[in-house]
Design a protein around this motif. Structure first.
Motif, PDB file in Angstrom:
ATOM      1  N   SER A 239       0.828  -1.216   0.000  1.00 14.00           N
ATOM      2  CA  SER A 239       0.000   0.000   0.000  1.00 14.00           C
ATOM      3  C   SER A 239       0.859   1.260   0.000  1.00 14.00           C
ATOM      4  CB  SER A 239      -0.953   0.007   1.200  1.00 14.00           C
ATOM      5  OG  SER A 239      -0.235   0.246   2.407  1.00 14.00           O
ATOM      6  N   ILE A 240       2.177   1.089   0.065  1.00 16.81           N
ATOM      7  CA  ILE A 240       3.089   2.236  -0.018  1.00 16.81           C
ATOM      8  C   ILE A 240       3.168   2.637  -1.490  1.00 16.81           C
ATOM      9  CG2 ILE A 240       5.459   3.060   0.344  1.00 16.81           C
ATOM     10  CD1 ILE A 240       5.674   1.024   2.657  1.00 16.81           C
ATOM     11  N   VAL A 241       2.293   3.568  -1.852  1.00 14.91           N
ATOM     12  CA  VAL A 241       2.201   4.079  -3.223  1.00 14.91           C
ATOM     13  C   VAL A 241       1.875   5.572  -3.154  1.00 14.91           C
ATOM     14  CG1 VAL A 241       1.487   1.866  -4.249  1.00 14.91           C
ATOM     15  CG2 VAL A 241      -0.245   3.462  -3.429  1.00 14.91           C
ATOM     16  N   PRO A 242       2.253   6.337  -4.166  1.00 15.28           N
ATOM     17  CA  PRO A 242       1.962   7.773  -4.149  1.00 15.28           C
ATOM     18  C   PRO A 242       0.477   8.100  -3.950  1.00 15.28           C
ATOM     19  CG  PRO A 242       3.607   7.315  -5.817  1.00 15.28           C
ATOM     20  CD  PRO A 242       3.125   5.975  -5.296  1.00 15.28           C
ATOM     21  N   ALA A 243      -0.421   7.282  -4.479  1.00 18.15           N
ATOM     22  CA  ALA A 243      -1.854   7.549  -4.324  1.00 18.15           C
ATOM     23  C   ALA A 243      -2.295   7.513  -2.864  1.00 18.15           C
ATOM     24  CB  ALA A 243      -2.668   6.537  -5.135  1.00 18.15           C
ATOM     25  N   ASN A 244      -1.517   6.841  -1.999  1.00 14.10           N
ATOM     26  CA  ASN A 244      -1.816   6.773  -0.564  1.00 14.10           C
ATOM     27  C   ASN A 244      -1.001   7.765   0.254  1.00 14.10           C
ATOM     28  OD1 ASN A 244      -3.697   4.749  -0.984  1.00 14.10           O
ATOM     29  ND2 ASN A 244      -2.245   3.106  -0.594  1.00 14.10           N
ATOM     30  N   GLY A 245      -0.344   8.720  -0.422  1.00 17.66           N
ATOM     31  CA  GLY A 245       0.405   9.755   0.278  1.00 17.66           C
ATOM     32  C   GLY A 245       1.877   9.451   0.500  1.00 17.66           C
ATOM     33  N   TYR A 246       2.397   8.408  -0.119  1.00 22.22           N
ATOM     34  CA  TYR A 246       3.813   8.056   0.011  1.00 22.22           C
ATOM     35  C   TYR A 246       4.574   8.545  -1.222  1.00 22.22           C
ATOM     36  CZ  TYR A 246       2.112   4.908   3.649  1.00 22.22           C
ATOM     37  OH  TYR A 246       1.524   4.386   4.773  1.00 22.22           O
ATOM     38  N   VAL A 247       5.880   8.622  -1.111  1.00 22.14           N
ATOM     39  CA  VAL A 247       6.727   8.968  -2.256  1.00 22.14           C
ATOM     40  C   VAL A 247       7.066   7.708  -3.041  1.00 22.14           C
ATOM     41  CG1 VAL A 247       8.965   9.920  -2.946  1.00 22.14           C
ATOM     42  CG2 VAL A 247       7.657  11.004  -1.105  1.00 22.14           C
ATOM     43  N   ALA A 248       7.433   6.637  -2.330  1.00 28.80           N
ATOM     44  CA  ALA A 248       7.818   5.381  -2.981  1.00 28.80           C
ATOM     45  C   ALA A 248       6.609   4.685  -3.580  1.00 28.80           C
ATOM     46  CB  ALA A 248       8.494   4.461  -1.969  1.00 28.80           C
TER      47      ALA A 248
END
Length: 175
Positions: free
Chosen positions: A19-28
């Motif tokens: 779930s670490i994706v830009p759409a979830n507010g992450y950079v990676a």
């Protein structure tokens, strides 16, 4: 055949890290993707320790810690057990030539942020709550960041220790 509970825990951690994706507010972006040959590929692996030049960067590996917790597996007359399950999340990043560890600090912070998000529902940690075996606690240790050394890794990497408190029925590991 159903997966044993501990494998379900490892799969839940892996899915959560994806779930670490830009759409979830992450950079990676640690989501699954399609490689240059058109095949499905992953950036989050379980139990993998060897990587090569064709593997994606950034990427993560979720490993069981070699140093098991010093806890008993149940009591003399009970099949129920509350155990500490220690895992390591190892991340690999593209180097910054001037400051090689900077990208590792960034990604480890995002991994920790995602793990904390998995603790939101107190009685349903990582979506593994309910009436059967469950994750009762999730503790995040201090991350360790290392530069490339051509022994462990040709790129900068980090390790984040995580301890999960599991409630299990030892007679029914597949339940």
């Amino acid at each position: 055949m159903a997966d044993p509970f501990r494998l379900r825990v490892m799969k839940a951690i892996s899915a959560h890290l994806k779930s670490i994706v830009p759409a979830n507010g992450y950079v990676a972006d640690l989501s699954d993707y399609t490689d240059s040959a058109g095949r499905p590929a992953e950036r989050v692996f379980r139990g993998r320790t060897s990587y090569g030049d064709n593997d994606p960067i950034p990427m993560l590996s979720v490993l069981e810690d070699l140093r098991p917790a010093d806890t008993l597996n149940g009591t003399a007359n009970s099949v129920a057990a509350v155990n500490q399950f220690r895992i390591l999340i190892q991340g690999f990043v593209k180097d910054d030539k001037t400051h090689p560890l900077d990208p590792a600090y960034h990604l480890s912070a995002e991994v920790i942020k995602a793990l904390v998000a998995g603790k939101k529902e107190r009685f349903n940690l990582l979506g593994l709550g309910g009436t059967g075996p469950c994750v009762m606690g999730l503790s995040i240790g201090q991350p360790v960041h290392r530069p490339p050394d051509d022994d462990v890794s040709a790129v900068a990497y980090f390790l984040v220790p995580v301890t999960l408190t599991l409630a299990e029925n030892l007679e029914t590991p597949f339940a």
